[in-house]
Scaffold this motif. Structure first.
Motif, short mmCIF file in Angstrom:
data_model
loop_
_atom_site.label_atom_id
_atom_site.label_comp_id
_atom_site.label_asym_id
_atom_site.label_seq_id
_atom_site.Cartn_x
_atom_site.Cartn_y
_atom_site.Cartn_z
N GLN A 68 -45.88 -125.83 52.54
CA GLN A 68 -45.77 -124.53 53.21
C GLN A 68 -47.15 -124.12 53.73
O GLN A 68 -48.17 -124.45 53.12
CB GLN A 68 -45.25 -123.49 52.21
CG GLN A 68 -43.79 -123.68 51.87
CD GLN A 68 -43.28 -122.56 50.96
OE1 GLN A 68 -44.04 -121.81 50.34
NE2 GLN A 68 -41.95 -122.43 50.87
N PRO A 69 -47.20 -123.43 54.86
CA PRO A 69 -46.08 -122.89 55.65
C PRO A 69 -45.50 -123.86 56.68
O PRO A 69 -44.54 -123.54 57.35
CB PRO A 69 -46.69 -121.68 56.34
CG PRO A 69 -48.11 -122.10 56.57
CD PRO A 69 -48.50 -122.93 55.38
N PHE A 70 -46.11 -125.07 56.80
CA PHE A 70 -45.59 -126.02 57.79
C PHE A 70 -44.15 -126.42 57.45
O PHE A 70 -43.28 -126.46 58.32
CB PHE A 70 -46.48 -127.26 57.84
CG PHE A 70 -46.01 -128.30 58.80
CD1 PHE A 70 -46.17 -128.12 60.17
CD2 PHE A 70 -45.39 -129.45 58.36
CE1 PHE A 70 -45.72 -129.09 61.08
CE2 PHE A 70 -44.95 -130.42 59.24
CZ PHE A 70 -45.12 -130.23 60.60
N TRP A 75 -38.37 -127.92 51.27
CA TRP A 75 -38.21 -129.01 52.24
C TRP A 75 -38.81 -130.31 51.72
O TRP A 75 -38.21 -131.37 51.85
CB TRP A 75 -38.87 -128.65 53.57
CG TRP A 75 -38.05 -127.73 54.41
CD1 TRP A 75 -37.07 -126.87 53.99
CD2 TRP A 75 -38.16 -127.56 55.83
NE1 TRP A 75 -36.56 -126.17 55.05
CE2 TRP A 75 -37.20 -126.58 56.20
CE3 TRP A 75 -38.96 -128.12 56.82
CZ2 TRP A 75 -37.03 -126.17 57.52
CZ3 TRP A 75 -38.81 -127.72 58.13
CH2 TRP A 75 -37.83 -126.74 58.48
N PHE A 76 -39.99 -130.23 51.12
CA PHE A 76 -40.65 -131.43 50.61
C PHE A 76 -39.77 -132.10 49.54
O PHE A 76 -39.62 -133.33 49.53
CB PHE A 76 -42.01 -131.10 50.00
CG PHE A 76 -42.65 -132.26 49.28
CD1 PHE A 76 -43.34 -133.24 49.99
CD2 PHE A 76 -42.53 -132.39 47.90
CE1 PHE A 76 -43.90 -134.32 49.33
CE2 PHE A 76 -43.09 -133.47 47.24
CZ PHE A 76 -43.78 -134.44 47.95
#
Length: 234
Positions: A68-70, A75-76
């Protein structure tokens, strides 16, 4: 004129590689190493239970924020889970297909020969089945919390203590981790041979590494249920 010549496309090398015995062994070796790296990371994470609830619960929360924030929340974790799932499926399918080829190519008059190789093969096959069933149980127990007696999301420490407070959970986990140890011991050596890492000078070091990894991971994973059973973690 071949189909590839008529269409102007070159044939893919992936399909023939996958269909070959060497290709399947290479897939097993690479996916096995991916899963081994995951197991090392997973064991180190599990050992945080010895530092108390705040430490391991905080670690579990941190895993959900990696990138985060990417990356978005969790998600990971989902990327890692999908990559691990792909490795497990490819590993299992390759193992099954190689096993079928081995049985089909073995003449019946040689069934009682090669006992040493057969022992290692049987250990890997049954170990794989046991581990596959355990993964399903483990996900239901400590990921989805479907069968966990505590089932508190975000409270990893409490869920671990809850699951290993049941004798049958301890038995399932211990049997699976012993199978894992044998699987790593044989699998690491086989992967080294497949990838061409072994030779007369390195064989002893590779065997010691295989035995050491198997012992380290088995002991590390088993230390958690043993700690709960003995009251060290409560």
């Amino acid at each position: 004129m071949t189909t590839a010549t008529r269409t102007g496309r070159h044939p893919s090398t992936l399909a023939p590689l996958w269909r070959s015995t060497v290709g399947k062994k290479a897939v097993m070796a690479v996916t096995g190493l991916v899963m081994l790296l995951y197991l090392v990371a997973h064991m180190l994470g599990n050992l945080k239970v010895f530092f108390g609830p705040d430490d391991i619960n905080g670690y579990a929360a941190w895993l959900r924020t990696i990138g985060q924030p990417f990356l978005g929340h969790e998600w990971f974790l989902w990327i890692a889970r999908l990559a691990l799932l792909a490795s497990v499926v490819l590993h299992g399918v390759s193992a099954y297909q190689l096993s079928r080829r081995d049985l089909a190519a073995r003449p019946s008059k040689y069934v009682h020969q090669r006992r040493r190789a057969s022992y290692a093969t049987r250990t890997m096959r049954w170990g794989g089945v046991i581990l596959g069933l355990f993964v399903v149980w483990h996900i239901l127990d400590l990921t989805t919390l479907t069968v966990n007696p505590v089932a508190e999301h975000g409270h990893v420490y409490q869920n671990i203590v809850g699951t290993f407070g049941r004798w049958y959970s301890d038995v399932i986990y211990i049997v699976a981790m012993l199978a894992l140890g044998f699987h790593i011991r044989h699998g690491f050596w086989s992967a080294a041979q497949t990838l061409g890492a072994n030779n007369a000078r390195r064989d002893r070091a590779l065997k010691l590494t295989a035995n050491g990894l198997a012992l380290l991971l088995t002991a590390g994973f088993l230390s958690v249920p043993v700690a709960v059973m003995t009251g060290v973690v409560k």
